[in-house]
Scaffold this motif. Structure first.
Motif, short mmCIF file in Angstrom:
data_model
loop_
_atom_site.label_atom_id
_atom_site.label_comp_id
_atom_site.label_asym_id
_atom_site.label_seq_id
_atom_site.Cartn_x
_atom_site.Cartn_y
_atom_site.Cartn_z
N UNK A 1 0.89 -1.41 0.11
CA UNK A 1 -0.10 -0.15 0.11
C UNK A 1 0.75 1.25 0.05
N UNK A 2 0.41 2.28 -0.83
CA UNK A 2 1.41 3.48 -0.87
C UNK A 2 0.65 4.53 -0.07
N UNK A 3 1.17 4.77 1.24
CA UNK A 3 0.85 5.77 2.09
C UNK A 3 1.60 7.09 1.71
N UNK A 4 0.62 8.16 1.83
CA UNK A 4 1.31 9.49 1.41
C UNK A 4 1.63 10.24 2.62
N UNK A 5 2.61 9.80 3.31
CA UNK A 5 3.22 10.21 4.82
C UNK A 5 3.48 11.74 4.58
N UNK A 6 4.09 12.01 3.72
CA UNK A 6 4.44 13.56 3.44
C UNK A 6 3.25 14.24 3.36
N UNK A 7 2.52 14.04 2.63
CA UNK A 7 1.11 14.66 2.23
C UNK A 7 0.58 14.79 3.64
N UNK A 8 0.56 13.70 4.32
CA UNK A 8 -0.27 13.55 5.61
C UNK A 8 0.14 14.71 6.52
N UNK A 9 1.69 14.62 6.76
CA UNK A 9 2.55 15.35 7.50
C UNK A 9 2.04 16.96 7.14
N UNK A 10 2.17 17.27 6.25
CA UNK A 10 1.75 18.54 5.63
C UNK A 10 0.52 19.24 6.19
N UNK A 11 -0.49 18.33 6.01
CA UNK A 11 -1.89 18.67 6.25
C UNK A 11 -2.01 18.70 7.78
N UNK A 12 -1.28 17.64 8.62
CA UNK A 12 -1.19 17.76 10.00
C UNK A 12 -0.71 19.25 10.61
N UNK A 13 0.15 19.69 9.87
CA UNK A 13 0.55 21.08 10.22
C UNK A 13 -0.23 22.14 9.94
N UNK A 14 -1.05 21.99 8.97
CA UNK A 14 -1.94 22.87 8.55
C UNK A 14 -3.02 23.05 9.62
N UNK A 15 -3.45 21.62 10.13
CA UNK A 15 -4.51 21.66 11.35
C UNK A 15 -3.86 22.18 12.48
N UNK A 16 -2.43 21.89 12.67
CA UNK A 16 -1.91 22.65 14.04
C UNK A 16 -1.74 24.23 13.82
N UNK A 17 -1.40 24.76 12.93
CA UNK A 17 -1.34 26.11 12.78
C UNK A 17 -2.93 26.91 12.75
N UNK A 18 -3.70 26.10 12.22
CA UNK A 18 -5.21 26.48 12.28
C UNK A 18 -5.81 26.59 13.77
N UNK A 19 -5.57 25.60 14.46
CA UNK A 19 -6.02 25.33 15.80
C UNK A 19 -5.11 26.52 16.60
N UNK A 20 -4.15 26.71 16.60
CA UNK A 20 -3.27 27.72 17.25
C UNK A 20 -3.75 29.14 16.86
N UNK A 21 -4.11 29.45 15.69
CA UNK A 21 -4.55 30.71 15.36
C UNK A 21 -6.15 30.81 15.89
N UNK A 22 -6.78 29.92 15.95
CA UNK A 22 -8.18 30.04 16.63
C UNK A 22 -8.12 30.18 17.96
#
Length: 56
Positions: A1-22
């Motif tokens: 199975x081909x996991x898109x780990x780097x893409x997931x890491x980027x999205x996690x960073x976006x969520x983190x940034x958004x939560x901090x801003x909120x």
């Protein structure tokens, strides 16, 4: 199975940034502060899990 780990890491960073801003925007609204803390705790677990996959 081909996991898109780097893409997931980027999205996690976006969520983190958004939560901090909120949380910054909340001006101390307790419900927002507590829920963003929960979000950030979940994000931390995701970061740990993804970092394990990157190491493999």
């Amino acid at each position: 199975m081909d996991y898109k780990v780097k893409e997931m890491a980027k999205q996690i960073a976006v969520i983190k940034k958004s939560a901090i801003k909120l949380k910054e925007l909340s001006c101390g609204i307790q419900a927002v502060d507590k829920n963003t803390e929960r979000i950030l705790a979940s994000v931390k677990m995701l970061e740990i899990n993804i970092s394990d996959l990157i190491k493999v």
